[in-house]
Design a protein around this motif. Structure first.
Motif, PDB file in Angstrom:
ATOM      1  N   GLU B 173      21.646 -19.660  66.586  1.00 57.57           N
ATOM      2  CA  GLU B 173      20.498 -18.974  67.184  1.00 57.57           C
ATOM      3  C   GLU B 173      20.353 -17.543  66.692  1.00 57.57           C
ATOM      4  O   GLU B 173      19.242 -17.058  66.487  1.00 57.57           O
ATOM      5  CB  GLU B 173      20.661 -18.953  68.711  1.00 57.57           C
ATOM      6  CG  GLU B 173      20.566 -20.304  69.370  1.00 57.57           C
ATOM      7  CD  GLU B 173      19.147 -20.815  69.417  1.00 57.57           C
ATOM      8  OE1 GLU B 173      18.960 -22.042  69.307  1.00 57.57           O
ATOM      9  OE2 GLU B 173      18.230 -19.990  69.534  1.00 57.57           O
ATOM     10  N   ARG B 204      21.048 -29.373  61.729  1.00 56.49           N
ATOM     11  CA  ARG B 204      21.932 -29.301  62.894  1.00 56.49           C
ATOM     12  C   ARG B 204      21.212 -29.297  64.219  1.00 56.49           C
ATOM     13  O   ARG B 204      21.811 -29.604  65.237  1.00 56.49           O
ATOM     14  CB  ARG B 204      22.788 -28.046  62.804  1.00 56.49           C
ATOM     15  CG  ARG B 204      23.864 -28.236  61.813  1.00 56.49           C
ATOM     16  CD  ARG B 204      24.793 -27.063  61.755  1.00 56.49           C
ATOM     17  NE  ARG B 204      25.744 -27.316  60.712  1.00 56.49           N
ATOM     18  CZ  ARG B 204      26.947 -27.860  60.915  1.00 56.49           C
ATOM     19  NH1 ARG B 204      27.344 -28.114  62.115  1.00 56.49           N
ATOM     20  NH2 ARG B 204      27.740 -28.112  59.906  1.00 56.49           N
ATOM     21  N   SER B 205      19.938 -28.899  64.212  1.00 55.73           N
ATOM     22  CA  SER B 205      19.284 -28.748  65.504  1.00 55.73           C
ATOM     23  C   SER B 205      17.864 -29.272  65.469  1.00 55.73           C
ATOM     24  O   SER B 205      17.049 -28.790  64.687  1.00 55.73           O
ATOM     25  CB  SER B 205      19.300 -27.273  65.905  1.00 55.73           C
ATOM     26  OG  SER B 205      18.244 -27.012  66.792  1.00 55.73           O
ATOM     27  N   ASP B 207      15.589 -28.775  67.537  1.00 55.40           N
ATOM     28  CA  ASP B 207      14.671 -27.700  67.944  1.00 55.40           C
ATOM     29  C   ASP B 207      14.292 -26.842  66.760  1.00 55.40           C
ATOM     30  O   ASP B 207      13.126 -26.506  66.552  1.00 55.40           O
ATOM     31  CB  ASP B 207      15.342 -26.812  69.009  1.00 55.40           C
ATOM     32  CG  ASP B 207      15.488 -27.553  70.316  1.00 55.40           C
ATOM     33  OD1 ASP B 207      16.427 -27.244  71.070  1.00 55.40           O
ATOM     34  OD2 ASP B 207      14.673 -28.469  70.549  1.00 55.40           O
TER      35      ASP B 207
END
Lengths: 154, 818
Positions: B173, B204-205, B207
């Motif tokens: 993040e 990996r994400s 989002d």
């Protein structure tokens, strides 16, 4: 990502080893043994790709040196061949018609060049000139120091 | 102390060593010198000594005592020291050593150094071998450098961030804000590393993936510029501008477009452009094309584009370059499931690759060929594959043979073709065939009734040629044992019948018994085959002799068989014909599932097996295996295993109580506890009728005992020989619902005058849509010839929920209990 890069001679003597994941000395030694055995056993006109455990191994012979690069399964093998070729070109530009002896006697420089080309198993610079310029500038820093000390650093 | 020798000097000296021992000696001497130099804390020559140590480390010698020295070099102010120090750290130190954390502070300082090359060294080291702790400590510094305008540092910081994310995914993040304008950089180094960073985050994400989808237009633009722009000397490789960056962008596009229609649509044009415009004469161009094909296949591309991709792969197959052919075969293997028809068009090229000299290519071509076999091309493909099997390296033979069997089973155009194919495999690659194919083949042969004579003849001829390949010999001896009568009677329709006498056949089988080439299992097969022939051939004496000789064989397995067969001759000769009768057809319900024995005539195997058991069995498991061979390896394991029914009997006990609770309103029936021989049914007059002849047992009609909620249970009957009071009922459970019924348990209870033995079921999964049945054998002893009644309890799991049901079975046909 790339997992490791090995350079070895036709007799299996290691000339350079770059590991991109942490491994114990024993594991490294075993991998070196496995790679040299596998690659040296290959027929001269076979394709340059091997499978080893869950990795793809791309190897290419330049004169008396074998360049052996292991990549993960989802990577592009053909571009890996280009990576090896690019590294050889960089060495060639730096040393001027590079041969195995250059790499033997100047192994630390071979590492420095590699570290300007790859970091953490990925390419950091795609321009040959940029890499060479960085190496030359670093060398300059070192030389200035040597002049100051009036003796060779090592 | 004199100055330590220089690095190049040392290398030169070591290379003059003529033996390993000499080299070791030199190195030990130098190591000792270096150690003492380290002890003296000499700053001037530390760099030189560590460099020498690194060289010796590369030769394979231990260098751990240099680890702390590397740290001291890193902490030094001199650039030369730092360079060697960081190199040493990357080679000698990794996160497994405790000392590596001492580096953290040095790296932190160097990340903020005034000289960019020092910062570069620190970033490089952190990005290559930073441990999770170091990454946590230094992530903030890396993030700062990611936002710098110095492209030299920015590109290194990006890859360092990638490493941090790999080690400590939670920190992802914090790098998000810095990625905002990474792609607007002009510098290719930064662009490339940014794309790598974005790829890592998206992988990996989910989002992040959703967040970065908006970058698709920008990526498309960058890619377009690369293709359309003229010659750029800085990034050119054989006429292509920055292929590394192109490949990375294509890969990121693949991830972004994967399940997203809009993104996929936005990239359609550029993908088509790359696919058609890229120069294919050199490896570089093909590398880009390869990545493009992978992207097209993965995203939701339009069909025209997909066909284009497969055609590119087809062209790759014809390329002179081995690497390209290999890569094409690998990719086609991945796409053959989804775009089967398109790949089929390239079938002939793929089959040609079977003849390639390269081992890796041959393997891929073989796998792909098997994937392409279907009902239409089976004959042609099989011809090629069998030819391949003949000539390929031993490492392929096992896989190829298995593949051939599977393909033949699925798509065989005729039984004769199937048998011929199997014969071909057995004779050419017989010793590489997998062990489990022997029982499968035997079953196949049994089921092709009209081919028995042809099969046994061909197998016999193969045996005459070669008895070294064990699977072939095993199948052949089983068949000769089973169909030897057809062999000697010379009634083959498919080809010219050969003249064989009984003695010749026995010669061959006995030859197998004595040959050194035969494995123990094979010997077992041939002894049993010889025994079986005693009911098919006229001359029994020779067989008796062989069997009695092996009664004293030192091989325990053979000895046991021989002793039992001997007993069969002596004491149970009246049973011999029935025991050694022709096998019934085995129906395969699923390709490796439990087999169901359909009764054709005479006894079923279960009862035969049980009555064979009276002689003491020392090794029940072994005996089971023996009989499995006798039965051709079908899965009638459950029957043999249960000599002691455990749960079923007690289950019967529980249910018997319920049986007592049965409300028998309306129909006057005797209470279960009444042990009279006076059933009040109308048929009681028939109870003194002569016993039902066992040979006509087939006349008892089967019945449906239960049919509810998609589960149907049929009962088939046979009389056990020799006890006429025992009715042997085989239940067949089938499932017409859409889901499998798992944990299926069948329990039964009978009135007190009966005795029930419930043997193990064939399986406890009833496959959906009537694809197979579960069978289980019930033996009911009915000495008083009372009307058979049964209470059954069924439990199973359907779609995750348990189901239980009780039912009463009253509609037994009269012949079953009389």
């Amino acid at each position: 990502m790339m997992r490791f890069l090995l350079l070895f001679s036709r007799q299996g003597k290691l000339r350079l080893q770059k590991w991109f994941t942490p491994m114990s000395e024993r594991e490294k030694k075993k991998i070196i043994r496995d790679m040299t055995t596998m690659v040296l056993a290959r027929q001269p006109r076979s394709c340059n790709f091997l499978h080893w455990k869950d990795l793809k191994v791309i190897y290419k012979r330049y004169a008396s040196l074998y360049f052996c690069l292991a990549i993960e399964n989802q990577e592009n093998e053909l571009i890996a061949l280009e990576v090896i070729h690019r590294y050889v070109e960089l060495l060639d530009k730096y040393f001027g018609n590079v041969c195995e002896l250059d790499i033997i006697f100047n192994f630390e420089k071979a590492y420095f060049i590699l570290d300007e080309f790859l970091i953490g198993g990925e390419i950091q610079e795609t321009s040959k000139q940029m890499v060479n310029r960085s190496i030359e500038a670093s060398d300059m820093l070192q030389e200035t120091m040597e002049e100051y000390m009036s003796k060779p650093a090592f | 102390m004199p100055a330590p020798i220089r690095l190049r000097e040392l290398i030169r000296t070591i290379r003059t060593a003529r033996t390993q021992a000499e080299e070791r000696e030199m190195i030990q001497k130098e190591c000792a010198a270096i150690r003492s130099s380290f002890r003296e804390e000499d700053n001037t020559y530390r760099c030189r000594n560590v460099a020498k140590l690194l060289y010796m480390h590369m030769l394979g010698y231990p260098a751990h005592f240099g680890q702390l020295e590397c740290l001291k070099l890193i902490a030094s102010q001199k650039f030369t020291d730092k360079r060697i120090g960081y190199l040493g750290a990357m080679l000698l130190l990794d996160e497994r050593q405790d000392v590596h954390l001492l580096m953290t502070n040095c790296i932190k300082n160097d990340l903020n150094h005034s000289t960019q090359y020092v910062q570069g060294l620190a970033l490089c080291t952190l990005g290559c071998m930073g441990s999770s702790e170091m990454c946590r400590d230094l992530a903030g510094e890396v993030e700062k450098l990611l936002k710098t305008s110095n492209s030299y540092l920015r590109k290194k910081a990006a890859l360092c961030a990638v490493h941090v994310i790999r080690k400590v995914p939670e920190l992802m993040e914090m790098f998000l804000p810095a990625t905002k304008n990474l792609l607007s950089e002009k510098n290719h180094g930064v662009l490339h590393t940014s794309v790598v960073l974005l790829t890592e985050m998206c992988e990996r994400s989910p989002d992040m993936l959703a967040h970065f989808r908006k970058l698709v237009p920008q990526l498309v633009r960058i890619l377009k510029n690369l293709i359309m722009s003229g010659y750029s000397p800085e990034h050119d490789v054989s006429g292509i501008s920055d292929p590394f960056l192109q490949v990375r962008i294509l890969r990121l596009l693949r991830i972004l477009g994967k399940s997203d229609d809009d993104s996929s649509e936005a990239m359609n044009d550029i993908l088509a452009q790359v696919a058609t415009n890229t120069e294919t004469s050199k490896n570089v161009g093909n590398a880009i094309l390869y990545e493009t094909v992978l992207t097209i296949m993965d995203i939701k591309s339009e069909s025209g584009l997909r066909v284009l991709a497969i055609n590119i792969l087809g062209r790759f197959l014809l390329n002179n370059d081995k690497n390209i052919r290999y890569v094409a075969l690998t990719s086609l293997l991945k796409t053959v499931q989804t775009d089967h028809n398109a790949v089929q068009r390239h079938r002939s090229t793929i089959v040609d690759c079977l003849k390639d000299l390269d081992v890796s290519i041959k393997r891929r071509a073989m796998e792909l060929s098997f994937a392409l076999v279907n009902g239409n091309n089976i004959r042609g493909m099989m011809k090629e594959l069998l030819y391949f099997l003949d000539s390929c390296d031993p490492e392929f033979k096992a896989d190829c043979a298995s593949g051939v069997f599977l393909a033949a089973e699925k798509y065989a155009p005729s039984k004769r073709w199937h048998i011929d194919t199997i014969m071909r495999v057995l004779t050419t690659a017989g010793s590489y065939v997998r062990d489990d194919s022997v029982p499968n083949l035997i079953q196949l042969i049994t089921n092709s009734v009209e081919m028995h004579a042809y099969t046994v003849q061909r197998l016999y001829k193969a045996l005459l040629d070669d008895i070294s390949q064990q699977p072939l010999v095993q199948v052949a001896s089983w068949c000769i044992g089973e169909y030897g009568d057809l062999l000697v009677s010379g009634q083959c329709e498919e080809e010219e019948p050969i003249q064989v006498t009984e003695d010749e056949v026995l010669d061959v089988l006995e030859g197998l018994l004595v040959s050194n080439l035969s494995a123990a299992v094979t010997r077992g097969y041939s002894l049993t085959a010889i025994m079986k022939l005693s009911t098919r051939f006229s001359g029994v004496n020779r067989i008796k002799k062989v069997v009695s000789i092996y009664g004293s064989s030192i091989d325990v397995e053979l000895q046991q068989r021989a002793v039992e067969y001997n007993a069969l001759f002596k004491k149970y000769d009246h049973m011999r014909p029935a025991l050694l009768e022709r096998m019934p057809i085995m129906e395969k319900s699923a390709s490796n599932g439990p087999t169901e024995i359909v009764q054709t005539n005479g006894e079923t195997e279960p009862s035969v097996v049980d009555s064979k058991h009276p002689p003491p069995v020392s090794q029940p498991a072994n005996q089971a295996n023996d009989l499995l061979d006798l039965l051709g390896g079908n899965d009638v394991v459950p029957v043999i295993q249960t000599t002691v029914p455990t749960k079923p009997a007690s289950a019967g006990g529980e249910l018997l109580d319920l049986l007592g609770d049965l409300s028998l309103s309306g129909v006057p029936t005797p209470a279960p506890s009444v042990a009279t021989s006076q059933p009040s049914f109308l048929l009681d007059g028939l109870s003194s009728q002569p016993l039902f002849n066992d040979i006509a047992a087939a006349a008892i009609p089967p019945m449906t005992a239960y049919n509810k909620n998609g589960l149907k249970i049929d009962f088939t009957f046979e009389r056990a020989n020799p006890n006429p009071n025992v009715a042997v009922i085989t239940i067949h459970a089938s499932n017409s619902t859409e889901a499998d019924m798992t944990d299926f348990v069948f329990q039964a209870a009978v009135p007190k005058t009966f005795q029930l033995q419930l043997l193990s079921p064939s399986s406890n999964v009833v496959p959906a849509l009537n694809q197979g049945t579960v069978t289980q054998v019930i033996r009911v002893l009915n000495p008083q010839k009372q009307q058979l009644r049964m209470r059954i309890k069924l439990t199973y799991t359907l779609k995750g929920s348990p189901v239980q049901d009780l039912a009463e079975v009253n509609n037994f046909p009269p012949q079953s209990w009389q």
